[in-house]
Scaffold this motif. Structure first.
Motif, mmCIF file in Angstrom:
data_model
loop_
_atom_site.group_PDB
_atom_site.id
_atom_site.type_symbol
_atom_site.label_atom_id
_atom_site.label_comp_id
_atom_site.label_asym_id
_atom_site.label_seq_id
_atom_site.Cartn_x
_atom_site.Cartn_y
_atom_site.Cartn_z
ATOM 1 N N ALA A 210 -4.189 4.037 14.249
ATOM 2 C CA ALA A 210 -4.156 2.402 14.206
ATOM 3 C C ALA A 210 -4.077 1.635 12.946
ATOM 4 O O ALA A 210 -3.587 0.723 12.967
ATOM 5 C CB ALA A 210 -5.459 2.168 14.948
ATOM 6 N N ARG A 211 -4.957 2.108 12.127
ATOM 7 C CA ARG A 211 -4.850 1.470 10.685
ATOM 8 C C ARG A 211 -3.330 1.406 10.186
ATOM 9 O O ARG A 211 -2.881 0.131 9.453
ATOM 10 C CB ARG A 211 -5.908 2.135 9.922
ATOM 11 C CG ARG A 211 -7.204 1.594 9.976
ATOM 12 C CD ARG A 211 -8.187 1.998 9.071
ATOM 13 N NE ARG A 211 -8.045 3.444 8.543
ATOM 14 C CZ ARG A 211 -9.019 4.580 9.001
ATOM 15 N NH1 ARG A 211 -9.939 3.990 10.151
ATOM 16 N NH2 ARG A 211 -8.740 5.501 8.514
ATOM 17 N N GLN A 214 -1.119 -1.077 12.000
ATOM 18 C CA GLN A 214 -1.538 -2.385 11.755
ATOM 19 C C GLN A 214 -1.040 -2.846 10.251
ATOM 20 O O GLN A 214 -0.431 -4.005 10.132
ATOM 21 C CB GLN A 214 -3.040 -2.630 11.692
ATOM 22 C CG GLN A 214 -3.673 -2.570 13.189
ATOM 23 C CD GLN A 214 -5.315 -2.745 12.941
ATOM 24 O OE1 GLN A 214 -5.832 -2.929 11.950
ATOM 25 N NE2 GLN A 214 -5.917 -2.719 14.243
ATOM 26 N N ALA A 215 -1.042 -1.855 9.525
ATOM 27 C CA ALA A 215 -0.630 -2.177 8.038
ATOM 28 C C ALA A 215 0.868 -2.349 8.082
ATOM 29 O O ALA A 215 1.638 -3.195 7.396
ATOM 30 C CB ALA A 215 -1.056 -1.138 7.168
ATOM 31 N N ALA A 217 2.618 -3.271 10.939
ATOM 32 C CA ALA A 217 2.918 -4.580 11.382
ATOM 33 C C ALA A 217 2.878 -5.721 10.456
ATOM 34 O O ALA A 217 3.409 -6.769 10.515
ATOM 35 C CB ALA A 217 2.051 -4.890 12.536
ATOM 36 N N HIS A 218 1.523 -5.603 9.524
ATOM 37 C CA HIS A 218 1.337 -6.783 8.521
ATOM 38 C C HIS A 218 2.435 -6.711 7.545
ATOM 39 O O HIS A 218 2.936 -7.996 7.195
ATOM 40 C CB HIS A 218 -0.035 -6.477 7.984
ATOM 41 C CG HIS A 218 -0.206 -7.622 6.964
ATOM 42 N ND1 HIS A 218 -0.670 -9.027 7.387
ATOM 43 C CD2 HIS A 218 -0.379 -7.656 5.539
ATOM 44 C CE1 HIS A 218 -0.916 -9.499 6.186
ATOM 45 N NE2 HIS A 218 -0.599 -8.548 5.249
ATOM 46 N N GLU A 237 7.110 -2.049 20.769
ATOM 47 C CA GLU A 237 6.243 -2.897 21.814
ATOM 48 C C GLU A 237 7.009 -2.791 23.272
ATOM 49 O O GLU A 237 6.449 -2.427 24.455
ATOM 50 C CB GLU A 237 6.433 -4.357 21.573
ATOM 51 C CG GLU A 237 5.832 -4.872 20.352
ATOM 52 C CD GLU A 237 5.949 -6.176 19.969
ATOM 53 O OE1 GLU A 237 6.619 -6.894 20.493
ATOM 54 O OE2 GLU A 237 5.330 -6.681 19.059
#
Length: 274
Positions: A210-211, A214-215, A217-218, A237
């Protein structure tokens, strides 16, 4: 690491790795070593003169450990391979062999080595007319005999029975039965501890993924390039929402059916004109 009262042992498993310099073996080999730390026993700090020599007690413990574990390991699945088990006794307050066997079996299971079942071991002493389990060093010194039982409760199979001292046959049978019951109870605790460790690692893996997502996507949101081999965020998505994919599939199917209907009508109109 396993703690039984004041006895503490640490175990590590290496392998399976190739057995170098040996002839071909149809099944793997289990190598077990037990070492006592110089500070393991209270008031008896040992120093090894001339280097790390192996004492007779350590050799005997290593042989007993291998004998207790070997029936539980699926060595036929590891041809020409060696699995090394190293046990370090940090503190000895009685029951070193039983603690080493239980700790090593847990370590093998945690290392995903193929097993028929985990081996649980308990030790006991004959204190007068009674049989007691998990005796400390003082109780073992005062006992007339000692007993170590190792078994695979899941298969109801005894893997090691070690008895020392002059004990009547009836007391020995009583000690064996009590030891088997203790192994069954300990096996349940070992299975629960292993399950807890596996679940904790699974949660850590999910959190790490998950991290990482997120990284990524950022990074993309900040204008960075998509790493090679990674699926585009939009595609990720879309895959994550199956309902959207189903709606798009239904729409495409409707368009195909509409086109086929128009083609059929055009063919009929042409025949009527002729």
């Amino acid at each position: 690491m396993l703690e039984l009262a004041h006895t503490k042992v640490l175990c590590s498993v290496f392998g399976p790795h190739q057995a170098e310099g040996r002839e071909y073996m149809q099944q793997g080999q289990l190598e077990c070593t037990v070492r006592l730390a110089s500070f393991a026993r209270r008031g008896a700090c040992r120093t090894r003169a001339g280097g790390p020599s192996v004492s007779a007690e350590e050799r005997a413990l290593s042989l007993d450990l291998a004998a207790a574990l070997a029936p539980s390991v699926q060595l036929h699945l590891l041809p020409k391979s060696v699995v090394a088990v190293h046990v370090l006794v940090l503190q000895d307050d009685g029951g070193v062999l039983s603690a080493a066997v239980s700790c090593a079996s847990l370590a093998l299971a945690d290392a995903t080595i193929g097993l028929y079942g985990m081996v649980a071991a308990v030790g006991g002493g004959m204190l007068g007319e009674a049989v007691a389990l998990d005796c400390d060093a003082a109780e073992l010194d005062a006992s007339v005999g000692s007993l170590t039982v190792a078994c695979m409760p899941a298969l109801d199979q005894l893997t090691l029975l070690r008895h020392e001292g002059a004990v009547p046959f009836e007391r020995a049978i009583e000690g064996l039965q009590l030891g088997l019951e203790g192994c069954s109870l300990l096996h349940g605790q070992m299975a629960a501890a292993l399950r807890k460790a596996v679940e904790a690692r699974a949660r850590q893996a999910v959190a790490a993924e998950a991290r990482a997502a997120q990284a990524l996507a950022h990074h993309v949101a900040q204008g960075g390039e998509q790493p090679a081999g990674e699926a585009p965020i939009a595609d990720m998505e879309a895959v994550a929402d199956p309902s959207d994919g189903a709606d798009r599939a239904d729409g495409a199917d409707a368009k195909v059916r509409g086109k086929r209907s128009r083609d059929v009508m055009a063919m009929k109109g042409g025949e009527a004109a002729r």
